[in-house]
Design a protein around this motif. Structure first.
Motif, PDB file in Angstrom:
ATOM      1  N   GLU A 376      38.052 -17.474  13.839  1.00 37.65           N
ATOM      2  CA  GLU A 376      36.732 -16.871  13.737  1.00 37.65           C
ATOM      3  C   GLU A 376      36.492 -16.422  12.288  1.00 37.65           C
ATOM      4  O   GLU A 376      35.877 -17.133  11.524  1.00 37.65           O
ATOM      5  N   ASP A 383      29.057  -6.039  12.917  1.00 35.37           N
ATOM      6  CA  ASP A 383      30.269  -5.297  12.572  1.00 35.37           C
ATOM      7  C   ASP A 383      30.043  -4.523  11.274  1.00 35.37           C
ATOM      8  O   ASP A 383      30.455  -3.376  11.130  1.00 35.37           O
ATOM      9  N   TRP A 445      23.102  -6.211  14.922  1.00 34.35           N
ATOM     10  CA  TRP A 445      23.544  -7.333  14.108  1.00 34.35           C
ATOM     11  C   TRP A 445      22.503  -7.615  13.014  1.00 34.35           C
ATOM     12  O   TRP A 445      22.789  -7.476  11.826  1.00 34.35           O
ATOM     13  N   GLU A 657      40.061  -4.489  17.762  1.00 36.54           N
ATOM     14  CA  GLU A 657      38.748  -4.955  18.196  1.00 36.54           C
ATOM     15  C   GLU A 657      38.318  -4.249  19.477  1.00 36.54           C
ATOM     16  O   GLU A 657      37.183  -3.817  19.615  1.00 36.54           O
ATOM     17  N   HIS A 678      39.984  -5.324  13.464  1.00 36.60           N
ATOM     18  CA  HIS A 678      38.524  -5.374  13.472  1.00 36.60           C
ATOM     19  C   HIS A 678      38.041  -4.017  12.966  1.00 36.60           C
ATOM     20  O   HIS A 678      38.454  -2.995  13.493  1.00 36.60           O
TER      21      HIS A 678
HETATM   22  C1  BGC Z   1      33.343 -10.956  17.009  1.00 38.86           C
HETATM   23  C2  BGC Z   1      32.662  -9.624  16.931  1.00 38.86           C
HETATM   24  C3  BGC Z   1      31.219  -9.969  16.836  1.00 38.86           C
HETATM   25  C4  BGC Z   1      30.889 -10.466  18.206  1.00 38.86           C
HETATM   26  C5  BGC Z   1      29.450 -10.650  18.457  1.00 38.86           C
HETATM   27  C6  BGC Z   1      32.997 -11.549  18.326  1.00 38.86           C
HETATM   28  O1  BGC Z   1      33.610 -12.733  18.575  1.00 38.86           O
HETATM   29  O2  BGC Z   1      34.690 -10.891  16.777  1.00 38.86           O
HETATM   30  O3  BGC Z   1      33.181  -8.701  16.142  1.00 38.86           O
HETATM   31  O4  BGC Z   1      30.364  -9.028  16.341  1.00 38.86           O
HETATM   32  O5  BGC Z   1      31.619 -11.635  18.490  1.00 38.86           O
HETATM   33  O6  BGC Z   1      29.265 -11.002  19.693  1.00 38.86           O
END
Ligand code: BGC
Length: 784
Positions: A376, A383, A445, A657, A678
């Motif tokens: 990823e 975030d 976001w 996370e 995270h």
């Molecule tokens: C990420 C998150 C991100 C999220 C959004 C995840 O896979 O690791 O931190 O903001 O997806 O849905």
């Protein structure tokens, strides 16, 4: 080794006319070709007055001049929104060329796949921006008489193989030391296996100087423990979950392969690699038979543990190598200046704060990412929306995030105002990006477009940040306005919402208690309100009015549809109260009741956390603002799962996370998405800085500071120190036994030159202090 400063002020001037061509090896050489161009300096013009090398790549590039690396930077040029912005680095090489002005010189470029060619995202795809690495370099030499010579990549260059047989940021790197090309970038051309380069179509209008800091090696960490796992793998524990790679010195039989795997945690006494998903995170080193040194600089891993197979001499051999310093981890990230510190009498809280710092370090590797280890590692905007204020205290992230915001703006312009889930937006290349719905603006976001510049403005007081982002900030709010339903609420369409509410099932992180419309409408209000303030600051009165009016409409709609007369907010959970209180959606009695209800919920949950990405940064603030400081402390200092300190009790060295990335029984959360690095949930550190230590800007950039520690939670002392744009601001408080037998709060404050601080202590009138060092006392504080 500590972080060094960013680009010096004597940095070469930006390039005004590009003659260089983007070139790639005709034969790809396994995605890691070497390019070289030989040249002689023009004679008869006197000595070299100035020489600058400007270099970039689609992929990553390590420039070498006459056999010596040009810079100590790695993973150049990082990852930007390449379709519009490819950043180049500039290096002063005057001294290098002065030393031997007449002979032949060779400029070499070692290439890797990096972000442009390698894998990105969790769908297994690679090659989003280019199908093979290519580089562009321009060396500009100015002589004593003003003559200018340009040496640039073009079709006359040659390309050859390196010792790198495979490289990918996610999967790792394979190096065969038997194929070491030796001194390939020195005069006297290597012949074997070398061939032509090809020009790659490329518009130099995309080139832009890299304003942010480069990625550099920051620190070396020695393994603390070596042992053999039940399955027979040699394991190393570095004692810290970090981001970078292992650097090895080793001698063994020619052809012997040493394989290094990486993991953040152990599970069932073996490397816990399931959370990495499809990222192989495996480096392979083939020995030459002589003394070999390996450092895989075309990849990076998020790991605390490494597993080795094929090490000469087995466990004993590895132990000796570790003792000799031949096996060490190199920590790599953007070269940021540390600015903010925190310390206190509570050990677990101090460790948590260290974990927040390491979370930033691991994820500020050119792009502010969600996580640094699995398939990823993307610039998830939400975030950063949550974490930006914390980041801006801990490090000087101004250059780093302004550069990222330039990408955000470029992507947003091409998407009609929509701010993508990730920046750079690699998800746009797919219809349903990795199983998610088609991209549209989402609360928290997409609010990064507003909240991140605002956080920078608050921390550094540079109005230019708002000026350069204003159009983007406003365009985001315009787009959100167009998505409001006739009720005036943002209650339709896809939302991540209060992502990762601890009550959401492992496989369904969307299923939060908080109503997504409440979260989204609250965020829309905050963004509209901030855009109105930014407009006023920039003298854009019409915009200030327009966005101010929109904010008012959102506030009214929120109140009418979501807030009951008794102050209950729809979905009645901590996140909705936290947002409503902190964003300023409630007033007077309703606000007081909302605060009380929040405290009731927090207490009812046994002071275990009940918020996800949206509510977590604000819940302690909401409690503090409504007179429930004690509950804020109890929430912060809770150690039962879920809580901020639970991971610390489980030995965490970074922020996780999920609240329960590792379950109390030591097994890894069964959710498919489980990182141990995270930063988002570490956003409470911002409250810790402002409330536990008590340092906050009263005017942006700390021209005037608020020093207002709020002792509590049984802490007996805390301190904070910050390198503000004006100098060092510091506070240290301690609860001691006062002269009358009660407790006394003793506070030392340091105010930077040319600024003032409003000091607010419990039981004392506010006091305005000028620059200098001050000691104040406040009697009878019960907070400790
Ligand atoms: C990420 C998150 C991100 C999220 C959004 C995840 O896979 O690791 O931190 O903001 O997806 O849905």
């Amino acid at each position: 080794m500590t972080a060094t400063s960013t680009t010096p002020s004597s940095a070469p001037a930006p390039v005004t006319d590009w003659r260089a061509r983007m070139v790639a090896a005709a034969d790809d050489h396994a995605g890691a070709p070497l390019l070289r161009g030989a040249f002689r300096l023009d004679g008869g013009h006197g000595e070299v007055r100035r020489a600058a090398l400007h270099v970039t790549a689609l992929g990553v590039v390590e420039p070498v001049l006459d056999g010596v690396p040009v810079a100590d930077e790695v993973l150049t040029p990082g990852w930007s929104s390449y379709e519009w912005r490819l950043r180049y680095r500039s290096h002063d090489v005057t001294e290098r060329l002065r030393q031997d002005a007449r002979g032949e010189h060779v400029l070499g470029l070692a290439l890797g796949r990096g972000w442009a060619v390698g894998r990105l995202g969790w769908t297994g795809r690679s090659g989003f921006y280019a199908d093979r690495p290519a580089a562009l370099a321009q060396l500009e030499v100015e002589f004593a008489d003003g003559h200018r010579q340009v040496v640039a990549t073009d079709a006359t260059w040659t390309a050859g193989p390196s010792a790198v047989l495979a490289n990918d940021l996610y999967d790792g790197q394979t190096v065969d030391a038997r194929r070491d090309p030796g001194d390939w970038a020195v005069p006297g051309a290597p012949a074997d296996g070398w061939g032509p380069v090809e020009e790659v179509p490329f518009d130099t209008a995309r080139l832009t100087p890299h304003a942010g800091p480069p990625v550099r090696r920051q620190e070396v960490v020695r393994p603390q423990r070596v042992w053999t796992s039940p399955a027979g793998e040699l394991l190393l524990d570095l004692g810290q979950n970090l981001v970078g790679w292992l650097r090895l010195r080793v001698r063994g039989e020619a052809g012997q392969e040493v394989v290094v795997r990486h993991a953040e945690v152990l599970e069932h006494d073996e490397l816990g690699v399931r959370p990495l998903r499809s990222a192989a995170a495996t480096d392979r080193f083939v020995l030459s038979g002589g003394d070999d040194g390996f450092e895989p600089t075309f990849t990076f891993h998020g790991f605390r543990y490494a597993g080795l197979t094929g090490w000469p001499g087995g466990e004993e051999g590895l132990r000796r190598a570790v003792d000799a310093g031949d096996v060490e981890a190199v920590v790599v990230h953007s070269d940021l200046r540390r600015t903010g510190e925190f310390g206190c009498s509570h050990e677990l809280l101090e460790q948590f704060h260290r974990n927040v710092v390491w979370g930033l370090r691991g994820n500020f590797l050119d792009v502010p990412t969600d996580c640094p280890q699995r398939d990823e590692r993307l610039g998830w905007t939400g975030d950063l929306s949550a974490f930006a204020p914390t980041a801006a205290y801990l490090y000087d992230v101004s250059g780093f995030l302004r550069d990222w915001l330039a990408d955000l703006r470029a992507e947003q312009r091409a998407a009609d105002g929509m701010v993508a889930f990730v920046v750079p937006d690699v998800l746009k290349f797919q219809d349903r990006p990795g199983g998610l719905p088609a991209q549209e603006s989402t609360a928290l976001w997409s609010d990064a477009a507003v909240w991140v510049p605002w956080a920078l403005w608050q921390a550094y007081g540079d109005r230019e940040v708002l000026a350069e982002s204003f159009t983007s900030m406003a365009a985001h709010v315009d787009r959100v306005e167009s998505l409001l339903s006739p009720t005036g609420l943002w209650d339709t369409g896809f939302q991540f919402g209060d992502w990762l509410d601890p009550q959401a099932p492992p496989e369904d992180p969307f299923r939060a208690r908080a109503d997504p419309g409440v979260v989204a409408t609250a965020c829309a209000f905050r963004s509209a309100h901030l855009v109105a303030q930014a407009a006023a600051l920039l003298g854009r009165d019409g915009d200030a009015q327009r966005y101010g009016a929109l904010a008012e409409r959102l506030r009214t709609a929120f109140g009418e549809h979501y807030v009951g007369e008794d102050g209950t907010v729809t979905s009645d959970c901590p996140t909705v109260y936290a947002l409503a209180v902190v964003f300023g959606l409630l007033e007077g009695e309703v606000r007081r009741r909302a605060g009380d209800r929040l405290a009731e919920l927090v207490t009812g949950a046994g002071h275990r956390i009940a918020t996800g990405f949206a509510g977590t940064p604000f819940v302690t603030d909401a409690l503090t603002l409504t007179g429930h400081l004690d509950d804020a402390y109890r929430l912060l200092l809770q150690t039962e799962c879920p809580s901020w300190l639970y991971p610390v009790t489980m030995g965490a060295t970074t922020v996780w996370e999920r609240w329960d990335s590792m379950l109390p029984d030591g097994s890894v959360n069964p959710g498919e998405m489980t990182s141990f690095n995270h930063y988002a949930l570490g956003a409470v550190a911002d409250w810790v800085h402002r409330t536990v230590a008590g340092l906050a800007p009263l005017e942006p950039g700390y021209r005037r500071s608020l020093v207002a520690p709020r002792p509590g939670g049984g802490l007996t002392w805390a301190r904070g120190a910050l390198q503000t744009p004006h100098g060092r601001l510091a506070v240290a408080w301690e609860l001691t036994d006062g002269p009358d037998g009660g407790r006394e709060l003793v506070v030392d404050v340091e105010v930077p030159a040319g600024t003032s601080a409003l000091v607010r202590l419990p039981g004392r009138d506010d006091e305005e202090l000028g620059a200098g060092v001050h000691r104040l006392t406040a009697p009878g504080v019960a907070g400790g």
